[in-house]
Design an enzyme around this catalytic site. Structure first.
Site, PDB file in Angstrom:
ATOM      1  N   GLU A 170       0.829  -1.214   0.000  1.00 50.34           N
ATOM      2  CA  GLU A 170       0.000   0.000   0.000  1.00 50.34           C
ATOM      3  C   GLU A 170       0.855   1.252   0.000  1.00 50.34           C
ATOM      4  O   GLU A 170       1.157   1.807   1.063  1.00 50.34           O
ATOM      5  CB  GLU A 170      -0.916   0.020   1.229  1.00 50.34           C
ATOM      6  CG  GLU A 170      -2.016  -1.015   1.192  1.00 50.34           C
ATOM      7  CD  GLU A 170      -2.976  -0.901   2.370  1.00 50.34           C
ATOM      8  OE1 GLU A 170      -2.755  -0.076   3.285  1.00 50.34           O
ATOM      9  OE2 GLU A 170      -3.962  -1.658   2.368  1.00 50.34           O
ATOM     10  N   TYR A 234     -11.848  -2.253   3.067  1.00 50.29           N
ATOM     11  CA  TYR A 234     -12.333  -2.738   4.357  1.00 50.29           C
ATOM     12  C   TYR A 234     -13.829  -2.435   4.381  1.00 50.29           C
ATOM     13  O   TYR A 234     -14.233  -1.284   4.205  1.00 50.29           O
ATOM     14  CB  TYR A 234     -11.548  -2.079   5.523  1.00 50.29           C
ATOM     15  CG  TYR A 234     -10.220  -2.808   5.702  1.00 50.29           C
ATOM     16  CD1 TYR A 234      -9.191  -2.639   4.788  1.00 50.29           C
ATOM     17  CD2 TYR A 234     -10.056  -3.749   6.715  1.00 50.29           C
ATOM     18  CE1 TYR A 234      -8.014  -3.374   4.885  1.00 50.29           C
ATOM     19  CE2 TYR A 234      -8.877  -4.484   6.826  1.00 50.29           C
ATOM     20  CZ  TYR A 234      -7.870  -4.297   5.906  1.00 50.29           C
ATOM     21  OH  TYR A 234      -6.716  -5.040   5.996  1.00 50.29           O
ATOM     22  N   GLU A 260      -5.759  -7.843  -0.383  1.00 46.64           N
ATOM     23  CA  GLU A 260      -6.083  -7.701   1.044  1.00 46.64           C
ATOM     24  C   GLU A 260      -7.434  -7.015   1.181  1.00 46.64           C
ATOM     25  O   GLU A 260      -7.684  -6.009   0.525  1.00 46.64           O
ATOM     26  CB  GLU A 260      -5.007  -6.855   1.739  1.00 46.64           C
ATOM     27  CG  GLU A 260      -5.230  -6.684   3.237  1.00 46.64           C
ATOM     28  CD  GLU A 260      -4.248  -5.679   3.852  1.00 46.64           C
ATOM     29  OE1 GLU A 260      -3.021  -5.859   3.719  1.00 46.64           O
ATOM     30  OE2 GLU A 260      -4.744  -4.695   4.457  1.00 46.64           O
ATOM     31  N   TRP A 294      -7.721 -10.419   5.224  1.00 48.47           N
ATOM     32  CA  TRP A 294      -6.836 -10.043   6.332  1.00 48.47           C
ATOM     33  C   TRP A 294      -7.503 -10.362   7.652  1.00 48.47           C
ATOM     34  O   TRP A 294      -8.615  -9.848   7.847  1.00 48.47           O
ATOM     35  CB  TRP A 294      -6.537  -8.539   6.215  1.00 48.47           C
ATOM     36  CG  TRP A 294      -5.570  -7.988   7.209  1.00 48.47           C
ATOM     37  CD1 TRP A 294      -5.861  -7.305   8.352  1.00 48.47           C
ATOM     38  CD2 TRP A 294      -4.128  -8.032   7.127  1.00 48.47           C
ATOM     39  NE1 TRP A 294      -4.707  -6.936   8.997  1.00 48.47           N
ATOM     40  CE2 TRP A 294      -3.634  -7.373   8.261  1.00 48.47           C
ATOM     41  CE3 TRP A 294      -3.223  -8.593   6.219  1.00 48.47           C
ATOM     42  CZ2 TRP A 294      -2.269  -7.233   8.505  1.00 48.47           C
ATOM     43  CZ3 TRP A 294      -1.878  -8.448   6.457  1.00 48.47           C
ATOM     44  CH2 TRP A 294      -1.411  -7.772   7.594  1.00 48.47           C
ATOM     45  N   GLU A 301      -7.928  -8.418  17.579  1.00 54.69           N
ATOM     46  CA  GLU A 301      -8.549  -7.388  16.731  1.00 54.69           C
ATOM     47  C   GLU A 301      -9.640  -8.048  15.897  1.00 54.69           C
ATOM     48  O   GLU A 301      -9.567  -9.231  15.581  1.00 54.69           O
ATOM     49  CB  GLU A 301      -7.498  -6.675  15.855  1.00 54.69           C
ATOM     50  CG  GLU A 301      -6.821  -7.553  14.831  1.00 54.69           C
ATOM     51  CD  GLU A 301      -5.739  -6.828  14.028  1.00 54.69           C
ATOM     52  OE1 GLU A 301      -5.344  -5.706  14.391  1.00 54.69           O
ATOM     53  OE2 GLU A 301      -5.295  -7.410  13.020  1.00 54.69           O
TER      54      GLU A 301
HETATM   55  C1  IDC Z   1      -2.819  -3.660  10.644  1.00 50.62           C
HETATM   56  C2  IDC Z   1      -2.939  -4.801  11.629  1.00 50.62           C
HETATM   57  C3  IDC Z   1      -2.692  -4.288  13.032  1.00 50.62           C
HETATM   58  C4  IDC Z   1      -1.336  -3.580  13.061  1.00 50.62           C
HETATM   59  C5  IDC Z   1      -1.334  -2.477  12.005  1.00 50.62           C
HETATM   60  C6  IDC Z   1      -0.059  -1.665  11.950  1.00 50.62           C
HETATM   61  O1  IDC Z   1      -4.213  -5.391  11.514  1.00 50.62           O
HETATM   62  O2  IDC Z   1      -2.712  -5.357  13.958  1.00 50.62           O
HETATM   63  O3  IDC Z   1      -1.126  -3.011  14.332  1.00 50.62           O
HETATM   64  O4  IDC Z   1      -1.571  -3.056  10.741  1.00 50.62           O
HETATM   65  O5  IDC Z   1       0.947  -2.341  11.338  1.00 50.62           O
HETATM   66  C7  IDC Z   1      -3.959  -2.199   5.912  1.00 50.62           C
HETATM   67  C8  IDC Z   1      -2.583  -2.744   5.952  1.00 50.62           C
HETATM   68  C9  IDC Z   1      -2.433  -3.732   7.083  1.00 50.62           C
HETATM   69  C10 IDC Z   1      -3.200  -3.277   8.323  1.00 50.62           C
HETATM   70  C11 IDC Z   1      -4.691  -3.309   7.959  1.00 50.62           C
HETATM   71  C12 IDC Z   1      -5.629  -2.969   9.123  1.00 50.62           C
HETATM   72  O6  IDC Z   1      -2.175  -3.307   4.736  1.00 50.62           O
HETATM   73  O7  IDC Z   1      -1.070  -3.850   7.385  1.00 50.62           O
HETATM   74  O8  IDC Z   1      -2.954  -4.198   9.357  1.00 50.62           O
HETATM   75  N1  IDC Z   1      -4.890  -2.388   6.845  1.00 50.62           N
HETATM   76  O9  IDC Z   1      -5.402  -1.677   9.598  1.00 50.62           O
HETATM   77  N2  IDC Z   1      -4.461  -1.405   4.974  1.00 50.62           N
HETATM   78  C13 IDC Z   1      -5.707  -1.064   5.318  1.00 50.62           C
HETATM   79  C14 IDC Z   1      -6.009  -1.686   6.509  1.00 50.62           C
END
Ligand code: IDC
Length: 341
Positions: A170, A234, A260, A294, A301
């Site tokens: 990302e 999401y 993802e 994911w 979480e």
């Molecule tokens: C999130 C994990 C969380 C962690 C955070 C920071 O779920 O536990 O603390 O990263 O590293 C993304 C990212 C993905 C994120 C996820 C949710 O690719 O790494 O994971 N997310 O926030 N993009 C949108 C959402």
């Protein structure tokens, strides 16, 4: 009377064989014991969509690891085999973060990537090798490390049809643009991979946390074949507006892959949005877009598929009791227990 009966019967047979066919394409292992990789072989892009070796469009579905530096214990053969057998996963994503204690400071994490790739090969699953650009924003920052890493992966595993390269999770930040940062980065990394692997699929991240697929579509990568573009959502944060961007990109002719997505808000938390998720599932199925959910963790979480502290050892073989509400829901989707129209 007789004629109309024959007609109804024929219509019924056509209908049931179509539905069966759709469900069959989603099987990790089919009724003849063939794995998805045995059936689909070398993937390719034809007419802007992912196809199997024979040119039939295919939609792959599966699960992502969490950051390997935190939950790498789940990137092993027991869990991957369980995801294939119990969850009907066709693909596994191995998420190699760069920052946040990831690969840049801990080079040994690549051995967990190797372990997940080798497990996927053993189990006849596809594997997404994810260079998880996130807090580091601009893929150019660690471009040299990416070139080195992907050379090694492509040289070691590029001859297997299982491998899919995801070269930039990302990209984000206002100054990180498609034209100036992401596309030049991608062209260099792709050229490196292609030295060793002429044809496996390579997926390129898009601006704004892999949401601005319409921007990439205006200036796509044309020199190389079998290139796809990342779309992330999401369900609790993104809906129609993002789907419109995706449709625009598809119409402009670029193939998308949801490497993802989460059932929750984009924080990875904030509840499970089932209705919104199903809207996305219909959209993805209709447009033949593959997806990976994911993620595999027990930190508590909402997007994690395990309950807080379940399966501490990382053995797989989970009971429904070990799964979070998101885990129960996504497993049902993967097992075709929820009808996606
Ligand atoms: C999130 C994990 C969380 C962690 C955070 C920071 O779920 O536990 O603390 O990263 O590293 C993304 C990212 C993905 C994120 C996820 C949710 O690719 O790494 O994971 N997310 O926030 N993009 C949108 C959402």
């Amino acid at each position: 009377m007789k004629k109309s009966f024959v007609f109804v019967l024929a219509a019924f047979l056509v209908f049931t064989s179509c539905t069966a066919k759709n469900k069959d394409t989603h099987l990790a292992v089919d009724k003849n014991g063939k794995t998805v990789v045995e059936r689909y072989g070398n993937l390719q892009i034809l007419k802007n969509t992912l196809c199997d070796q024979n040119g039939n469009p295919v939609q792959l579905r599966g699960m992502s690891s969490h950051g390997l530096q935190w939950y790498g214990k789940y990137a092993n053969n027991n869990v991957i085999r369980w995801l294939r057998e119990d969850w009907n996963c066709q693909i596994f994503r191995t998420a190699l973060y760069l920052g946040e204690g990831g690969f840049i400071n801990n080079g040994s994490l690549k051995f967990l990537v190797f372990e997940s790739i080798e497990s996927c090969i053993k189990n006849g699953m596809y594997v997404l090798v994810d260079w998880h650009v996130l807090s580091d924003k601009d893929p150019m920052l660690y471009k040299n490390r990416a070139v080195e890493f992907f050379s090694e992966i492509a040289e070691k595993y590029g001859s297997y049809p299982n491998i899919i390269y995801e070269i930039c999770n990302e990209p984000n930040g206002r100054n990180v643009t498609w034209d100036n940062n992401i596309k030049p980065y991608a062209e260099e990394v792709i050229a490196t991979i292609r030295k060793y692997d002429p044809d496996n699929i390579i997926i390129v991240g898009t601006p704004n946390w892999s949401q601005d697929v319409d921007v990439a579509a205006k200036n796509p990568i044309t020199e190389q074949k079998n290139i796809m573009y990342t779309l992330h959502f999401y369900a609790g944060s993104h809906g129609d507006k993002l789907r419109r961007k995706a449709s625009k990109a598809l119409k402009a002719g670029i193939p998308l892959f949801v490497t993802e997505w989460g059932t929750t808000k984009d924080s990875g938390d904030g509840g499970v949005f089932e209705k919104e998720t199903l809207e996305w599932m219909e959209f993805l199925q209709k447009n033949n877009i593959s997806w990976v959910n994911w993620s595999i963790n027990n930190k508590g979480e909402d997007s994690g598929i395990l309950k807080y502290n379940a399966d501490k050892s990382g053995d797989g073989n989970w009971n429904e009791d070990d799964l979070s509400p998101s885990g129960i829901f996504v497993r049902k989707i993967l097992r075709n227990e929820i009808d996606i129209k």
